[in-house]
Design a protein around this motif. Structure first.
Motif, PDB file in Angstrom:
ATOM      1  N   ALA A  97       0.828  -1.202   0.000  1.00 54.97           N
ATOM      2  CA  ALA A  97       0.000   0.000   0.000  1.00 54.97           C
ATOM      3  C   ALA A  97       0.862   1.252   0.000  1.00 54.97           C
ATOM      4  N   MET A 101       0.745   4.107  -2.788  1.00 56.80           N
ATOM      5  CA  MET A 101       0.482   5.485  -2.380  1.00 56.80           C
ATOM      6  C   MET A 101       1.547   6.425  -2.950  1.00 56.80           C
ATOM      7  N   LEU A 108      -5.297   7.617  -5.025  1.00 55.61           N
ATOM      8  CA  LEU A 108      -5.516   6.315  -4.411  1.00 55.61           C
ATOM      9  C   LEU A 108      -6.515   6.407  -3.253  1.00 55.61           C
ATOM     10  N   LEU A 109      -6.617   7.573  -2.616  1.00 52.70           N
ATOM     11  CA  LEU A 109      -7.609   7.762  -1.566  1.00 52.70           C
ATOM     12  C   LEU A 109      -9.015   7.589  -2.116  1.00 52.70           C
ATOM     13  N   GLY A 112      -9.087   3.786  -3.875  1.00 52.07           N
ATOM     14  CA  GLY A 112      -8.878   2.724  -2.909  1.00 52.07           C
ATOM     15  C   GLY A 112     -10.158   2.152  -2.327  1.00 52.07           C
ATOM     16  N   THR A 122      -5.315   3.178   3.003  1.00 52.68           N
ATOM     17  CA  THR A 122      -4.922   4.423   2.340  1.00 52.68           C
ATOM     18  C   THR A 122      -4.962   5.618   3.283  1.00 52.68           C
ATOM     19  N   SER A 140     -10.846  11.556  -0.404  1.00 54.17           N
ATOM     20  CA  SER A 140     -11.425  10.426   0.330  1.00 54.17           C
ATOM     21  C   SER A 140     -12.940  10.536   0.460  1.00 54.17           C
TER      22      SER A 140
END
Length: 201
Positions: A97, A101, A108-109, A112, A122, A140
């Motif tokens: 991970a 990242m 990726l947030l 993910g 993440t 996110s």
């Protein structure tokens, strides 16, 4: 599993959904996709209301990933290496991970969320790297919103066949989720565009 989800939803309702997702994102073994899909099925049969399900699901996912971010800032990598295995995060997964990242960054947030196992790590990585809170929230929270809405909608559309999602997630993992997400988002976009055209005419 179906009985467990029934117990959770019927006993604790929207609050149960919210808390379960928050704990699932932090790393507690909760069948996140199944829970969301089952909630969509309950909307389909009139047991739950779509607006409240979507709101509680988003709040739960956002709360869970924010808690993980805070833990990452406060305790860093030593915490994750010590307690990660108890949350199904092995040192190998943590190292992988970290590499992802570093390679894919903030995106990726968002992405993910659609990869089981990765979404649990993440936010920890973002906290450890001291990512700005505003940037963290942007990526996110967008991922949390689309991910939760997607599976609720799938459960709503499938109705009593909602367990199909559990079967495919178990057998095909992240590939099913990613391609399924693309397909469902395409379907939603098509329906929105068609509705807009009807309004114009």
């Amino acid at each position: 599993m179906e009985h467990l989800l029934e117990l959770l939803i019927f006993r604790y309702g929207y609050v149960g959904l919210m808390l379960a997702l928050a704990l699932g994102i932090v790393g507690i073994p909760v069948p996140d996709e199944a829970l969301l899909t089952y909630s969509g099925f309950l909307v389909n049969n009139g047991t739950l209301h779509m607006v409240w399900v979507m709101l509680c699901a988003f709040i739960g996912a956002a709360a869970g990933i924010t808690a993980s971010y805070g833990i990452g800032i406060r305790f860093g990598l030593p915490f994750l290496l010590k307690f990660g295995p108890k949350l199904h995060m092995s040192p190998a997964k943590i190292e992988r991970a970290q590499g992802w990242m570093n390679k894919y960054g903030n995106f990726l947030l968002f992405a993910g969320f659609f990869v089981p196992g990765l979404r649990h790590m993440t936010a920890y990585m973002a906290g450890m790297s001291r990512l700005k809170l505003r940037t963290f929230m942007l990526y996110s929270y967008a991922g949390a919103l689309i991910w939760s809405t997607l599976f609720i909608y799938v459960g709503y559309v499938l109705g009593e066949r909602w367990l199909t999602v559990k079967h495919y997630v178990h057998h095909y993992g992240s590939a099913f989720i990613i391609y399924g997400a693309i397909a469902v988002l395409a379907l939603i976009s098509w329906r929105v565009l068609r509705s807009m055209r009807k309004v114009k005419t």
